[in-house]
Design an enzyme around this catalytic site. Structure first.
Site, PDB file in Angstrom:
ATOM      1  N   GLU A  89     -12.205  22.791  -0.753  1.00 34.60           N
ATOM      2  CA  GLU A  89     -13.350  21.762  -0.240  1.00 34.60           C
ATOM      3  C   GLU A  89     -13.886  20.506  -1.036  1.00 34.60           C
ATOM      4  O   GLU A  89     -13.036  20.912  -2.193  1.00 34.60           O
ATOM      5  CB  GLU A  89     -14.292  22.560  -1.279  1.00 34.60           C
ATOM      6  CG  GLU A  89     -16.316  21.584  -1.234  1.00 34.60           C
ATOM      7  CD  GLU A  89     -17.024  22.740  -2.482  1.00 34.60           C
ATOM      8  OE1 GLU A  89     -17.828  22.207  -1.874  1.00 34.60           O
ATOM      9  OE2 GLU A  89     -16.757  23.589  -2.830  1.00 34.60           O
ATOM     10  N   HIS A  90     -13.627  19.605  -0.380  1.00 31.65           N
ATOM     11  CA  HIS A  90     -13.806  18.041  -0.873  1.00 31.65           C
ATOM     12  C   HIS A  90     -14.892  17.756  -1.677  1.00 31.65           C
ATOM     13  O   HIS A  90     -16.128  18.492  -1.249  1.00 31.65           O
ATOM     14  CB  HIS A  90     -13.451  16.949  -0.172  1.00 31.65           C
ATOM     15  CG  HIS A  90     -13.846  15.326  -0.533  1.00 31.65           C
ATOM     16  ND1 HIS A  90     -13.387  15.282  -0.880  1.00 31.65           N
ATOM     17  CD2 HIS A  90     -15.289  14.929  -1.172  1.00 31.65           C
ATOM     18  CE1 HIS A  90     -13.773  13.283  -1.142  1.00 31.65           C
ATOM     19  NE2 HIS A  90     -14.886  13.684  -0.782  1.00 31.65           N
ATOM     20  N   LEU A  91     -15.780  17.375  -3.473  1.00 31.91           N
ATOM     21  CA  LEU A  91     -16.250  17.155  -3.919  1.00 31.91           C
ATOM     22  C   LEU A  91     -16.282  15.634  -4.442  1.00 31.91           C
ATOM     23  O   LEU A  91     -14.535  15.044  -4.511  1.00 31.91           O
ATOM     24  CB  LEU A  91     -16.300  17.966  -5.234  1.00 31.91           C
ATOM     25  CG  LEU A  91     -16.181  19.174  -4.825  1.00 31.91           C
ATOM     26  CD1 LEU A  91     -16.285  20.002  -6.187  1.00 31.91           C
ATOM     27  CD2 LEU A  91     -17.297  19.871  -4.228  1.00 31.91           C
ATOM     28  N   ASP A 217      -6.138  24.782 -18.356  1.00 32.39           N
ATOM     29  CA  ASP A 217      -5.004  23.583 -18.384  1.00 32.39           C
ATOM     30  C   ASP A 217      -5.608  22.475 -18.139  1.00 32.39           C
ATOM     31  O   ASP A 217      -6.132  21.590 -17.410  1.00 32.39           O
ATOM     32  CB  ASP A 217      -3.727  23.089 -16.586  1.00 32.39           C
ATOM     33  CG  ASP A 217      -3.335  21.973 -16.916  1.00 32.39           C
ATOM     34  OD1 ASP A 217      -3.067  21.677 -17.487  1.00 32.39           O
ATOM     35  OD2 ASP A 217      -2.445  21.489 -15.809  1.00 32.39           O
TER      36      ASP A 217
HETATM   37  N1  LIG Z   1     -11.847  18.733  -3.954  1.00 35.08           N
HETATM   38  C1  LIG Z   1     -11.345  17.418  -4.549  1.00 35.08           C
HETATM   39  N2  LIG Z   1     -11.830  16.836  -3.756  1.00 35.08           N
HETATM   40  C2  LIG Z   1     -12.189  15.780  -4.124  1.00 35.08           C
HETATM   41  N3  LIG Z   1     -10.697  14.678  -5.151  1.00 35.08           N
HETATM   42  C3  LIG Z   1     -10.507  15.749  -5.440  1.00 35.08           C
HETATM   43  C4  LIG Z   1     -10.156  17.051  -5.338  1.00 35.08           C
HETATM   44  N4  LIG Z   1      -9.065  17.918  -6.603  1.00 35.08           N
HETATM   45  C5  LIG Z   1      -8.983  16.705  -6.406  1.00 35.08           C
HETATM   46  N5  LIG Z   1      -9.677  15.899  -6.874  1.00 35.08           N
HETATM   47  C6  LIG Z   1      -9.120  14.470  -7.089  1.00 35.08           C
HETATM   48  O1  LIG Z   1      -7.374  13.717  -7.004  1.00 35.08           O
HETATM   49  C7  LIG Z   1      -7.285  13.999  -8.392  1.00 35.08           C
HETATM   50  C8  LIG Z   1      -6.058  15.186  -8.479  1.00 35.08           C
HETATM   51  O2  LIG Z   1      -6.192  16.184  -8.301  1.00 35.08           O
HETATM   52  P1  LIG Z   1      -5.460  17.401  -9.301  1.00 35.08           P
HETATM   53  O3  LIG Z   1      -6.212  19.233  -8.467  1.00 35.08           O
HETATM   54  O4  LIG Z   1      -5.268  17.616 -10.859  1.00 35.08           O
HETATM   55  O5  LIG Z   1      -4.003  17.361  -8.960  1.00 35.08           O
HETATM   56  P2  LIG Z   1      -2.257  17.815  -9.581  1.00 35.08           P
HETATM   57  O6  LIG Z   1      -2.218  19.215  -9.403  1.00 35.08           O
HETATM   58  O7  LIG Z   1      -1.447  17.428  -8.604  1.00 35.08           O
HETATM   59  O8  LIG Z   1      -2.431  17.637 -11.163  1.00 35.08           O
HETATM   60  C9  LIG Z   1      -8.105  14.464  -9.005  1.00 35.08           C
HETATM   61  O9  LIG Z   1      -8.265  13.389 -10.162  1.00 35.08           O
HETATM   62  C10 LIG Z   1      -8.936  14.136  -8.210  1.00 35.08           C
HETATM   63  O10 LIG Z   1      -9.235  12.477  -8.042  1.00 35.08           O
END
Ligand SMILES: Nc1ncnc2c1ncn2[C@@H]1O[C@H](COP(=O)(O)OP(=O)(O)O)[C@@H](O)[C@H]1O
Ligand SMILES: [Mg+2]
Length: 309
Positions: A89-91, A217
């Site tokens: 899901e996008h947030l 994490d």
């Molecule tokens: N569900 C989501 N909806 C919108 N943006 C997201 C979502 N998940 C992650 N992001 C964006 O992507 C960035 C990196 O996500 P993350 O899951 O931490 O990636 P990684 O595993 O590469 O560390 C976040 O800081 C955020 O800005």
């Protein structure tokens, strides 16, 4: 990638939603689909599937506790050319600010959730005519997880263990030491670890540790907030000691005093907390050493030197 997404999500609409970038490990991008807006993480590494399966299992389990908001996981998809996608899901998230205190409360609720299930189980066992419980999530008596989860891209050994100290020593620090040994054969690290292992039980005293579901994490880059409140994402969950969670939170900033005071109002610091926090940070410094190289060697060595004193 787009063909795989269309097929696996069963969507005809697949339009970039203007949010693209990446975290430390994977590339990410948002899309409009027939079923709403999704966020897709893409990683070309051979280990991507295992990493994303662990993230999906972590999000699913945290979601079941109904304590703290996480993006709803949707699907892990293998890419024909290797690597994998993870759709969730996008947030609409922004930096954690207004909701830091609420995150402290909700994180403590996440950590207390399993203990509460245990207390309920005991109460129900004594009750006459108890009803069948419909909950998907059951009390967990041991330390571990039913899936491998990755902190960064390195897999964590989540085999179930009754004893936390044993779990942490054998399945968290030792695998990192083995990698350091393989990559650089660092003699000082090896010798300090030999001494520290003998010392670890004394850092725990009589502490009784109930397995707590952890994000695993929780650094500042994996927390945020949306209009409804705090959000945590990118977990590497397992059942462990609640104090472990605060280790990486303290390493790179991003958590305010109001977060900590709210958290500790529900889970007070136990005697010896500060030293154990250092011990738990040792895992993360070693994990960073193995991910990003010798820049993290000094911190790893210093922590061990201080703890064996
Ligand atoms: N569900 C989501 N909806 C919108 N943006 C997201 C979502 N998940 C992650 N992001 C964006 O992507 C960035 C990196 O996500 P993350 O899951 O931490 O990636 P990684 O595993 O590469 O560390 C976040 O800081 C955020 O800005
Ligand atoms: Mg991240």
């Amino acid at each position: 990638m787009e063909a795989a997404l269309r097929r696996e999500l069963g969507t005809s609409v697949l339009r970039p939603a203007g949010h693209s970038g990446g975290g430390c490990i994977s590339h990410g991008e948002s899309f409009h689909t027939d079923h709403g807006k999704v966020y897709v993480k893409c990683n070309a590494k051979a280990e991507a599937r295992r990493m994303f399966d662990g993230e999906m299992a972590s999000l699913t389990t945290i979601l079941q506790t109904q304590t703290v908001k996480v993006p709803k996981p949707i699907k892990v998809i293998d890419l024909p050319e290797g690597g994998a996608l993870f759709v969730m899901e996008h947030l609409d998230m922004r930096s954690l600010n207004r909701h830091a205190e609420k995150l402290g409360i909700q994180l403590a609720d996440l950590h207390l959730h399993n203990q509460k299930l245990g207390e309920k189980l005991k109460k129900d066992a004594n009750a006459i005519g108890k009803s069948e419980d419909q909950m998907d999530i059951h009390f967990v008596e041991e330390f571990g997880f039913n899936s491998v989860t990755c902190c960064g891209y390195l897999p964590q050994v989540n085999d179930w263990q009754q004893d936390w100290v044993n779990f942490f020593t054998r399945q968290r620090i030792q695998p990192q030491m083995d990698l350091i040994e393989k990559n650089s054969g660092d003699r000082e690290a090896r010798e300090l670890w030999a001494q520290l292992q003998l010392k670890i039980p004394s850092l725990f005293g009589e502490l009784k540790i109930v397995p707590a579901l952890l994000h695993g994490d929780l650094w500042g880059g994996n927390v945020a907030e949306d209009d409804s409140g705090p959000v945590i994402f990118d977990p590497a969950s397992f059942y462990g000691h609640s104090e472990y969670e605060l280790a990486i939170a303290g390493m790179f900033g991003g958590f305010s005093g109001s977060f900590y005071s709210a958290y500790h109002s529900k889970i007070p610091k136990a005697a010896g907390f500060d030293k154990r926090l250092k011990l738990y940070q040792l895992f993360h410094y070693m994990n960073h050493w193995n991910h990003f190289g010798g820049g993290y060697r000094g911190s790893s060595i210093n922590i061990m030197k201080n703890l064996v004193k």
